[in-house]
Design an enzyme around this catalytic site. Structure first.
Site, PDB file in Angstrom:
ATOM      1  N   ASP A 157       2.503  -4.887  20.788  1.00  0.00           N
ATOM      2  CA  ASP A 157       2.945  -4.791  22.179  1.00  0.00           C
ATOM      3  C   ASP A 157       1.845  -4.375  23.153  1.00  0.00           C
ATOM      4  O   ASP A 157       1.914  -4.690  24.338  1.00  0.00           O
ATOM      5  CB  ASP A 157       4.159  -3.870  22.309  1.00  0.00           C
ATOM      6  CG  ASP A 157       3.889  -2.439  21.885  1.00  0.00           C
ATOM      7  OD1 ASP A 157       3.018  -2.227  21.035  1.00  0.00           O
ATOM      8  OD2 ASP A 157       4.577  -1.534  22.390  1.00  0.00           O
ATOM      9  N   GLU A 163      -3.819  -7.154   9.550  1.00  0.00           N
ATOM     10  CA  GLU A 163      -5.095  -6.874  10.217  1.00  0.00           C
ATOM     11  C   GLU A 163      -6.273  -6.872   9.251  1.00  0.00           C
ATOM     12  O   GLU A 163      -7.377  -7.308   9.603  1.00  0.00           O
ATOM     13  CB  GLU A 163      -5.033  -5.538  10.962  1.00  0.00           C
ATOM     14  CG  GLU A 163      -4.139  -5.549  12.191  1.00  0.00           C
ATOM     15  CD  GLU A 163      -2.671  -5.270  11.891  1.00  0.00           C
ATOM     16  OE1 GLU A 163      -1.865  -5.238  12.834  1.00  0.00           O
ATOM     17  OE2 GLU A 163      -2.344  -5.078  10.690  1.00  0.00           O
ATOM     18  N   HIS A 166       4.617   5.560  20.962  1.00  0.00           N
ATOM     19  CA  HIS A 166       4.559   5.049  19.594  1.00  0.00           C
ATOM     20  C   HIS A 166       3.121   4.642  19.269  1.00  0.00           C
ATOM     21  O   HIS A 166       2.309   4.386  20.151  1.00  0.00           O
ATOM     22  CB  HIS A 166       5.513   3.871  19.425  1.00  0.00           C
ATOM     23  CG  HIS A 166       5.208   2.699  20.302  1.00  0.00           C
ATOM     24  ND1 HIS A 166       5.454   2.694  21.661  1.00  0.00           N
ATOM     25  CD2 HIS A 166       4.664   1.484  20.012  1.00  0.00           C
ATOM     26  CE1 HIS A 166       5.089   1.531  22.163  1.00  0.00           C
ATOM     27  NE2 HIS A 166       4.607   0.780  21.195  1.00  0.00           N
ATOM     28  N   HIS A 167       2.821   4.574  18.002  1.00  0.00           N
ATOM     29  CA  HIS A 167       1.487   4.277  17.477  1.00  0.00           C
ATOM     30  C   HIS A 167       0.468   5.377  17.784  1.00  0.00           C
ATOM     31  O   HIS A 167      -0.747   5.142  17.707  1.00  0.00           O
ATOM     32  CB  HIS A 167       0.944   2.937  18.004  1.00  0.00           C
ATOM     33  CG  HIS A 167       1.785   1.745  17.649  1.00  0.00           C
ATOM     34  ND1 HIS A 167       2.708   1.745  16.635  1.00  0.00           N
ATOM     35  CD2 HIS A 167       1.826   0.482  18.187  1.00  0.00           C
ATOM     36  CE1 HIS A 167       3.283   0.550  16.555  1.00  0.00           C
ATOM     37  NE2 HIS A 167       2.783  -0.230  17.492  1.00  0.00           N
ATOM     38  N   GLY A 179     -18.526  -4.687  -1.051  1.00  0.00           N
ATOM     39  CA  GLY A 179     -17.788  -4.923  -2.287  1.00  0.00           C
ATOM     40  C   GLY A 179     -16.314  -4.582  -2.235  1.00  0.00           C
ATOM     41  O   GLY A 179     -15.772  -4.011  -3.175  1.00  0.00           O
ATOM     42  N   ASP A 194      -8.326 -13.051 -10.345  1.00  0.00           N
ATOM     43  CA  ASP A 194      -6.885 -12.839 -10.173  1.00  0.00           C
ATOM     44  C   ASP A 194      -6.574 -11.468  -9.564  1.00  0.00           C
ATOM     45  O   ASP A 194      -5.705 -11.341  -8.698  1.00  0.00           O
ATOM     46  CB  ASP A 194      -6.143 -13.034 -11.501  1.00  0.00           C
ATOM     47  CG  ASP A 194      -6.776 -12.295 -12.672  1.00  0.00           C
ATOM     48  OD1 ASP A 194      -7.768 -11.561 -12.479  1.00  0.00           O
ATOM     49  OD2 ASP A 194      -6.279 -12.461 -13.809  1.00  0.00           O
ATOM     50  N   ASN A 213      -8.344 -14.131 -15.586  1.00  0.00           N
ATOM     51  CA  ASN A 213      -8.875 -13.480 -16.784  1.00  0.00           C
ATOM     52  C   ASN A 213      -8.225 -12.110 -17.018  1.00  0.00           C
ATOM     53  O   ASN A 213      -8.831 -11.191 -17.559  1.00  0.00           O
ATOM     54  CB  ASN A 213     -10.402 -13.363 -16.731  1.00  0.00           C
ATOM     55  CG  ASN A 213     -10.893 -12.657 -15.481  1.00  0.00           C
ATOM     56  OD1 ASN A 213     -10.104 -12.163 -14.679  1.00  0.00           O
ATOM     57  ND2 ASN A 213     -12.193 -12.599 -15.314  1.00  0.00           N
ATOM     58  N   GLY A 248      -7.032  -9.489 -15.115  1.00  0.00           N
ATOM     59  CA  GLY A 248      -7.268  -8.164 -14.545  1.00  0.00           C
ATOM     60  C   GLY A 248      -8.643  -7.943 -13.960  1.00  0.00           C
ATOM     61  O   GLY A 248      -9.369  -8.882 -13.634  1.00  0.00           O
ATOM     62  N   GLU A 261     -14.509  -3.776 -13.409  1.00  0.00           N
ATOM     63  CA  GLU A 261     -14.096  -2.397 -13.688  1.00  0.00           C
ATOM     64  C   GLU A 261     -13.983  -2.159 -15.196  1.00  0.00           C
ATOM     65  O   GLU A 261     -14.325  -1.084 -15.697  1.00  0.00           O
ATOM     66  CB  GLU A 261     -12.760  -2.093 -13.005  1.00  0.00           C
ATOM     67  CG  GLU A 261     -12.852  -1.897 -11.502  1.00  0.00           C
ATOM     68  CD  GLU A 261     -12.870  -3.205 -10.718  1.00  0.00           C
ATOM     69  OE1 GLU A 261     -12.922  -3.150  -9.484  1.00  0.00           O
ATOM     70  OE2 GLU A 261     -12.837  -4.296 -11.350  1.00  0.00           O
TER      71      GLU A 261
END
Length: 573
Positions: A38, A60, A123-124, A422, A452, A479, A481, A485
């Site tokens: 708004d 966003e 608001h916000h 990253g 994925d 693959n 996951g 990591e």
């Protein structure tokens, strides 16, 4: 609250919002990303009046990633959010753009100057009357701030912000209060374009630096060129290519510099990333007695875990605001002018040939039996054989980012990745922005490789691609996951697992039809080979989504090396 400018005082009255969007059009922007709210709605009405198109994103964060991808192709971009909730959702993407030198104009629709002055409980907000808290959050990830609270200053602030965005190649932050949108300001100044060029280097200082560079270059027995990301971001690729072609020196790129160099040139040797370098590259680079390093960003992932073995005593660094010759630094001397003069004066140099890059697949990975699974050692050279000149290739943080190091590009390919920041999920939004920019600049083919796990963070942006009629080719690497990591820590840990979606079903869910999209599932090398040989697929006449199944435990060599180094660095006491 600032006083209005009397319309009678203005030669060509124009509303603040129109002035802003016309300036964006002037610097080459045509598509504006963002999410309506708004506090920005009235401003959005001015976008088509300025000859711009509203993209409209799912959220966003995706809008920010898309603006990043758009800017890397078009040179600059814009994104519009609403105060507080909207702008904060964008900040991760803006921080990434700041980190990686990507110019984005971030426009925030805010409450009226009167509401802010009175500290109204709107608001916000945080409910404490502080309307500056969110802009303060953006301050350290913006190279310029423009708060359009006074019509007397608005045009100057807008022009300065856009100039700084372009010149510094980093995001800027502009607030547009609701009561400023339709304020009248002087439009006559729109007849004079914003000055986007840097002032030239001080001639005497520049000549001194050039002479020093040439002294060491002529003395060197086996010099090489190493190109990195800031050569792209700070727009010196013309000078870089002139240096590469006229000198004929062996030339290499850092991972963030992929796409900066014409990889079909005979003196292009491949990717240098310390221990993660292409075959033969590390020995050639590290044995050189002089490295012309252009636009370097020596981060952990860009150096395969800080495994560079280059002495500063053998390096000349060229940057956007200084040149460093060995340990002597020359601030305020921009690389563009220096490179031009070096090329003009360098004459004959000592050259020892280096390795040459190729997309040759090793014999042991060529097996094509019916059930042969797709491996990274096979995939990335094969991708290099399939790519076309002038393609745009986006790779996600993880297996794709590291795998693409093994791909030799055809001429004119642009590579987008986020090696330094990253943020996983970046590439999906960036693909949308890049595909839009590609359509605006000649309909270049846009190709995305995403894992994925990363895809699940930002998958909704595929719906924007479909709604906008974009036609990227999306390879989703299934693959099971978070692979990078897993290699850093917790290979079998549940926190590196993800939900197994029915990925190809998402395309019709997001509005895809047989007329505007097509999906594939590819599980073997032979199926992948058949797809790469399919002329209709290669023509990219519609959005195409390929679910590419790969073994959970497989990863590019460079990823494994970098992950190991990262794990060791994280464990340091």
């Amino acid at each position: 609250m600032a006083s209005d400018i009397r319309t009678s005082e203005l030669k060509e009255p124009v509303d603040v919002a129109e002035y802003l969007f016309r300036r964006l059009h002037e610097v080459g922007i045509r598509g504006v990303h963002g999410v309506p709210g708004d506090y920005n709605l009235v401003a959005l009405d001015y976008i088509p009046r300025a000859g711009l198109n509203w993209v409209g994103n799912v959220n966003e964060l995706n809008a920010g990633y898309a603006a990043d991808g758009y800017a890397r192709i078009k040179g600059i971009s814009a994104v519009v959010t609403t105060f507080g909730v909207g702008e904060l959702s964008l900040l991760n993407a803006i921080a990434g753009a700041y980190s990686e030198f990507v110019p984005i104009v971030h426009i925030v629709g805010t409450p009226s100057t009167l509401s802010q002055k009175d500290g109204m409980l709107l608001h916000h907000t945080l409910g404490n009357g502080n309307f500056e808290v969110f802009s303060e959050m953006s301050k350290n990830i913006s190279c310029a701030m423009a708060k359009l609270n006074d019509p007397h200053e608005a045009a100057t602030l807008i022009d300065n912000a856009i100039r700084e965005c372009w010149v510094q190649s980093r995001p800027v932050y502009i607030t547009l209060p609701t009561d400023m949108v339709q304020k009248k300001i002087e439009g006559e100044r729109l007849k004079k374009p914003i000055e986007l060029n840097h002032p030239p280097n001080q001639a005497e200082k520049e000549d001194y630096v050039v002479d020093i560079v040439l002294k060491y270059l002529h003395a060197a027995k086996n010099p090489i060129i190493l190109v990195d990301a800031c050569a792209q971001r700070h727009r010196v690729l013309d000078e870089v290519h002139e240096l590469i072609e006229k000198s004929n020196l062996p030339t290499f790129v850092a991972p963030m510099g992929k796409g900066a160099v014409n990889e079909t040139l005979p003196n292009y040797g491949g990717v240098y990333a310390g221990d993660g370098s292409n075959e033969g590259v590390r020995d050639r680079v590290e044995s050189s007695d002089l490295i012309l390093s252009i636009g370097a960003i020596k981060s952990d992932f860009n150096t395969a875990g800080f495994t560079y073995r280059i002495s500063q005593l053998s390096t000349i660094d060229f940057h956007s605001d200084y040149v460093r010759v060995k340990y002597s630094e020359y601030p305020g001397v921009r690389m563009q002018g220096v490179l031009k003069k070096v090329v003009a004066k360098m004459g004959k140099l000592n050259i020892q040939p280096g390795p040459t890059a190729s997309n040759k697949i090793a014999q042991e990975h060529k097996e094509m039996s019916n059930n042969e699974v797709i491996s990274h050692d096979w995939l990335w050279p094969r991708v290099g054989q399939w790519l076309q000149p002038d393609d745009i290739v986006i790779t996600e943080t993880g297996t794709a980012n590291f795998g693409i190091w093994e791909t030799k590009f055809p001429k004119g390919v642009s590579a987008l990745s986020q090696v330094l920041w990253g943020s996983i999920g970046y590439s999906v939004g960036a693909c949308q922005g890049a595909a839009l920019a590609a359509r605006e600049t000649g309909n270049r083919r846009t190709v995305l490789f995403v894992g994925d796990g990363s895809f699940e963070l930002t998958a909704q942006e595929v719906s924007t691609m479909i709604r906008q009629g974009l036609k990227p080719i999306i390879f989703l690497i299934n693959n099971e996951g978070y692979t990078i990591e897993r290699y850093i820590h917790g290979f079998e840990a549940s926190y590196n697992d993800i939900s197994q979606w029915k990925y190809t079903d998402l395309i019709p869910t997001f509005g895809g039809t047989p007329e505007n999209s097509k999906t594939y599932q590819v599980k073997t090398k032979q199926e992948a080979e058949d797809l790469f040989n399919d002329k209709e697929f290669a023509a990219a006449g519609k959005l195409q989504f390929v679910e590419l199944f790969m073994p959970k435990e497989d990863a590019p060599k460079a990823l494994k090396l970098t992950a190991e180094a990262s794990a060791k660095n994280n464990a340091k006491q």
